[in-house]
Enzyme design. Sequence first.
Site, PDB file in Angstrom:
ATOM      1  N   GLY A 203      36.411   4.412  84.331  1.00 38.35           N
ATOM      2  CA  GLY A 203      36.176   5.083  85.607  1.00 38.35           C
ATOM      3  C   GLY A 203      36.491   6.567  85.586  1.00 38.35           C
ATOM      4  CB  SER A 204      36.793   9.168  82.960  1.00 44.05           C
ATOM      5  OG  SER A 204      35.534   9.238  82.354  1.00 44.05           O
ATOM      6  CG  ASN A 205      31.460  10.045  84.688  1.00 44.33           C
ATOM      7  OD1 ASN A 205      31.145  11.231  84.800  1.00 44.33           O
ATOM      8  ND2 ASN A 205      31.327   9.374  83.551  1.00 44.33           N
TER       9      ASN A 205
ATOM     10  CG  HIS B  81      21.702   7.808  79.837  1.00 42.17           C
ATOM     11  ND1 HIS B  81      21.904   6.472  79.567  1.00 42.17           N
ATOM     12  CD2 HIS B  81      21.197   8.356  78.707  1.00 42.17           C
ATOM     13  CE1 HIS B  81      21.525   6.230  78.319  1.00 42.17           C
ATOM     14  NE2 HIS B  81      21.087   7.344  77.771  1.00 42.17           N
TER      15      HIS B  81
ATOM     16  CD  GLU C  29      28.868  11.131  80.814  1.00 45.43           C
ATOM     17  OE1 GLU C  29      29.075  10.308  81.714  1.00 45.43           O
ATOM     18  OE2 GLU C  29      28.835  10.820  79.614  1.00 45.43           O
TER      19      GLU C  29
HETATM   20  C1  GRF Z   1      29.708   7.411  80.764  1.00 46.39           C
HETATM   21  O1  GRF Z   1      29.500   7.925  79.492  1.00 46.39           O
HETATM   22  C2  GRF Z   1      28.411   7.302  81.502  1.00 46.39           C
HETATM   23  O2  GRF Z   1      27.458   8.248  81.123  1.00 46.39           O
HETATM   24  C3  GRF Z   1      27.925   5.931  81.116  1.00 46.39           C
HETATM   25  O3  GRF Z   1      29.084   5.150  81.023  1.00 46.39           O
HETATM   26  C4  GRF Z   1      30.214   5.970  80.740  1.00 46.39           C
HETATM   27  C5  GRF Z   1      31.246   5.683  81.786  1.00 46.39           C
HETATM   28  O4  GRF Z   1      32.480   6.223  81.474  1.00 46.39           O
HETATM   29  N1  GRF Z   1      26.940   5.448  82.036  1.00 46.39           N
HETATM   30  P1  GRF Z   1      33.638   6.242  82.569  1.00 46.39           P
HETATM   31  O5  GRF Z   1      33.951   4.802  82.942  1.00 46.39           O
HETATM   32  O6  GRF Z   1      33.176   7.039  83.735  1.00 46.39           O
HETATM   33  O7  GRF Z   1      34.800   6.879  81.851  1.00 46.39           O
END
Ligand code: GRF
Length: 200
Positions: free
Chosen positions: A16-18, A113, A183
């Site tokens: 869940g880093s994003n 992505h 990202e």
């Molecule tokens: C990211 O690289 C995103 O592009 C892909 O899955 C990964 C998720 O990473 N769809 P996180 O859980 O947000 O760290």
Amino acid sequence: MTTHTTRIAVFCSGSGSNFKALFQAIENKQLPAEIVLCLSNRARCGAMEFAEQNGIATVHITEQQFGFFDEFAEAMVERLKKHHIDIILLAGYMRKVPDAVVAAFPERMLNIHPALLPKFGGEGMYGIHVHTAVLGAGETETGATVHFVNEEYDKGEILLQRTVPVLPDDTPETLAARVLECEHRLYPDALEKLLTLPGS
Ligand code: GRF
């Protein structure tokens, strides 16, 4: 003037880093939006823990909890309606979103992505596989893409894209780390762009 706060659901399966970057950026950029729900196919993962620690509602939902796929899809739509969700952001959600859910949120669902779509997208292109393929193809640059979600994997209209250099001594892991950092800035920028589109 109406000041409607856009209600966001984030779908996650992993660290869940994003999700965390989005949560922080909404506050820093003072965006008129709020993450009100974290939906996951995993009861426990970094994203669900972060949601719980920050008072964000969580929904753990999987196909296995239902007899039929249609019931699963309907239940997902019902949960989203219950939380009055306006926008869905997929952030490392490792399942295909049911078509009925996609249809219920036309132009209101984004995915991120870790490559420059349409290159290195589609089935099997996830996680480290993407970066291994980029290196294998001898690319000198890669990047990240935020796109609208439609019924086809990684094929929806691109909203925002940013490039990242591939360095001569990169491994899939070092490249993944550089793209992930990109990202974390790209997704909030894409959200900001979505919120300023007509009809938002
Ligand atoms: C990211 O690289 C995103 O592009 C892909 O899955 C990964 C998720 O990473 N769809 P996180 O859980 O947000 O760290």
